[in-house]
Motif scaffolding. Structure first.
Motif, PDB file in Angstrom:
ATOM      1  N   SER A  24       0.713  -1.236  -0.032  1.00 15.41           N
ATOM      2  CA  SER A  24       0.138  -0.054  -0.125  1.00 15.41           C
ATOM      3  C   SER A  24       1.106   1.160   0.048  1.00 15.41           C
ATOM      4  N   TYR A  25       0.432   2.287  -0.656  1.00 12.36           N
ATOM      5  CA  TYR A  25       1.258   3.465  -0.743  1.00 12.36           C
ATOM      6  C   TYR A  25       0.389   4.778  -0.833  1.00 12.36           C
ATOM      7  N   ALA A  43       3.608   7.497   2.817  1.00  9.86           N
ATOM      8  CA  ALA A  43       3.262   6.353   3.694  1.00  9.86           C
ATOM      9  C   ALA A  43       3.408   4.985   2.870  1.00  9.86           C
ATOM     10  N   ILE A  44       3.916   4.124   3.425  1.00 14.50           N
ATOM     11  CA  ILE A  44       4.121   2.818   2.619  1.00 14.50           C
ATOM     12  C   ILE A  44       3.705   1.605   3.710  1.00 14.50           C
ATOM     13  N   ASP A  45       3.029   0.693   3.145  1.00  8.87           N
ATOM     14  CA  ASP A  45       2.840  -0.501   4.006  1.00  8.87           C
ATOM     15  C   ASP A  45       3.015  -1.574   3.224  1.00  8.87           C
ATOM     16  N   PRO A  46       3.812  -2.833   3.769  1.00  9.37           N
ATOM     17  CA  PRO A  46       4.018  -4.035   2.799  1.00  9.37           C
ATOM     18  C   PRO A  46       2.688  -4.629   2.521  1.00  9.37           C
ATOM     19  N   ASN A  47       1.855  -4.594   3.319  1.00  7.88           N
ATOM     20  CA  ASN A  47       0.487  -5.332   2.812  1.00  7.88           C
ATOM     21  C   ASN A  47      -0.411  -4.413   2.405  1.00  7.88           C
ATOM     22  N   TYR A  49      -3.485  -2.385   1.831  1.00 10.65           N
ATOM     23  CA  TYR A  49      -4.186  -1.500   3.076  1.00 10.65           C
ATOM     24  C   TYR A  49      -4.916  -0.142   2.371  1.00 10.65           C
ATOM     25  N   PHE A  51      -6.107   3.303   3.276  1.00  9.39           N
ATOM     26  CA  PHE A  51      -5.750   4.194   4.143  1.00  9.39           C
ATOM     27  C   PHE A  51      -7.231   5.087   4.425  1.00  9.39           C
ATOM     28  N   GLU A  55      -6.195   9.538   8.167  1.00 11.50           N
ATOM     29  CA  GLU A  55      -4.791   9.443   7.650  1.00 11.50           C
ATOM     30  C   GLU A  55      -4.319   9.925   6.543  1.00 11.50           C
TER      31      GLU A  55
END
Length: 303
Positions: A24-25, A43-47, A49, A51, A55
């Protein structure tokens, strides 16, 4: 065979995202006041997601804050450059002024001083004569200060023990410290600290710093502490510390600027001259406020 270049480009972008393990970016652009894009806050999430609105709004606000910080940092650097340019212009003007003053004033002043001494040579004590001679000497010293601030003479270096120079200065200034009811102490870390300096110029710097410290310390319970140390086995460090009121933050950046002084009868040349001398010796000078008082640190390369 026809290739879809846009499709290939999108595929390469997705491949890069997968390799970077980005599930997720969320990115928000950072714009400067002139409309130029500086970069992004992300903001970065490996899964994978989704936002939330909160946020997203937080990232938006953060990008605005970053934009303001960058603008202020850029403005500060420009202000610092302008300030240095103004100082150089003042020094240039001061140089032209001092050269003219030295030529036009020194000879008449010496003549007046000589005539005053001649007219009153039969009188051992004469208050008015002493006042005139004292003021003439003060004017001559002011001209010398102008010259020193703008056209400092090249240091006549010699192998010298810095401790001796500082100790001689402290003993010379003890009477003035006593007159101001100020206690002055000297602490030497080592008995021998050899530096390649012009003794008279470094002594002049020390006299300026100690005199300022005595005046800043006040008349009741004033203290001036002087430390001579070794730093990194490469530098000799002199610290002059007083327990006065310190330097107001609003003017601390102007301390050492020619013609700027917090004293009623000051010219602002003492610290300016001292800074020039230390620079000529490949050293550095720094002023800082303490919880109670001020510390001036001078560093000089060891031999």
């Amino acid at each position: 065979m026809i290739h879809d270049t846009k499709k290939d480009a999108r595929a390469s972008v997705f491949d890069a995202i997968y390799e970077a393990n980005i599930g997720s970016y969320l990115g928000m652009p950072v714009y400067l006041s002139n409309g130029k894009l500086f970069g992004t806050v992300c903001a970065i999430d490996p899964n994978p997601y989704a936002f939330t609105k909160q946020e997203i709004e937080t990232i938006r606000r953060l990008s605005s804050v970053v934009s303001v910080i960058i603008e202020n940092a850029t403005k500060s650097s420009y202000d610092e450059f302008d300030d240095k340019l103004i100082r150089l212009e003042k020094l240039s003007l001061l140089g032209q002024l001092s050269a003219g003053l030295a030529h036009e004033l020194r000879n008449p002043m010496q003549s007046v001083r000589g005539f005053v001494q001649f007219l009153f040579e039969d009188q051992k004590e004469n208050q008015f004569r002493d006042i005139v001679i004292s003021e003439m000497d003060r004017m001559n010293q002011l001209v010398n200060d102008f010259l020193m601030a703008t056209q400092p003479s090249a240091p006549k270096r010699e192998n010298s023990n810095l401790n001796d120079i500082v100790n001689e200065t402290v003993e010379f200034m003890r009477n003035e410290a006593t007159l101001h009811n100020v206690d002055i102490t000297l602490s030497l870390e080592s008995t021998m600290l050899y530096v390649d300096v012009d003794k008279s110029q470094i002594k002049q710097v020390m006299i300026n710093l100690v005199k300022n410290a005595i005046e800043a310390a006040g008349d009741e319970g004033g203290k001036v502490m002087i430390y001579v140390k070794i730093r990194n086995e490469k530098e000799a460090v002199i610290e002059v510390v007083d327990n006065g009121a310190g330097i107001p933050l609003s003017i601390i950046g102007r301390i050492g600027e020619p013609f700027f002084s917090t004293k009623e009868e000051g010219t602002g040349l003492g610290l300016s001259i001292s800074q020039r001398i230390i620079q000529e010796h490949k050293g550095a000078m720094r002023l800082e406020n303490l919880e109670s008082g001020t510390r001036v640190t001078v560093s000089l390369p060891l031999m």
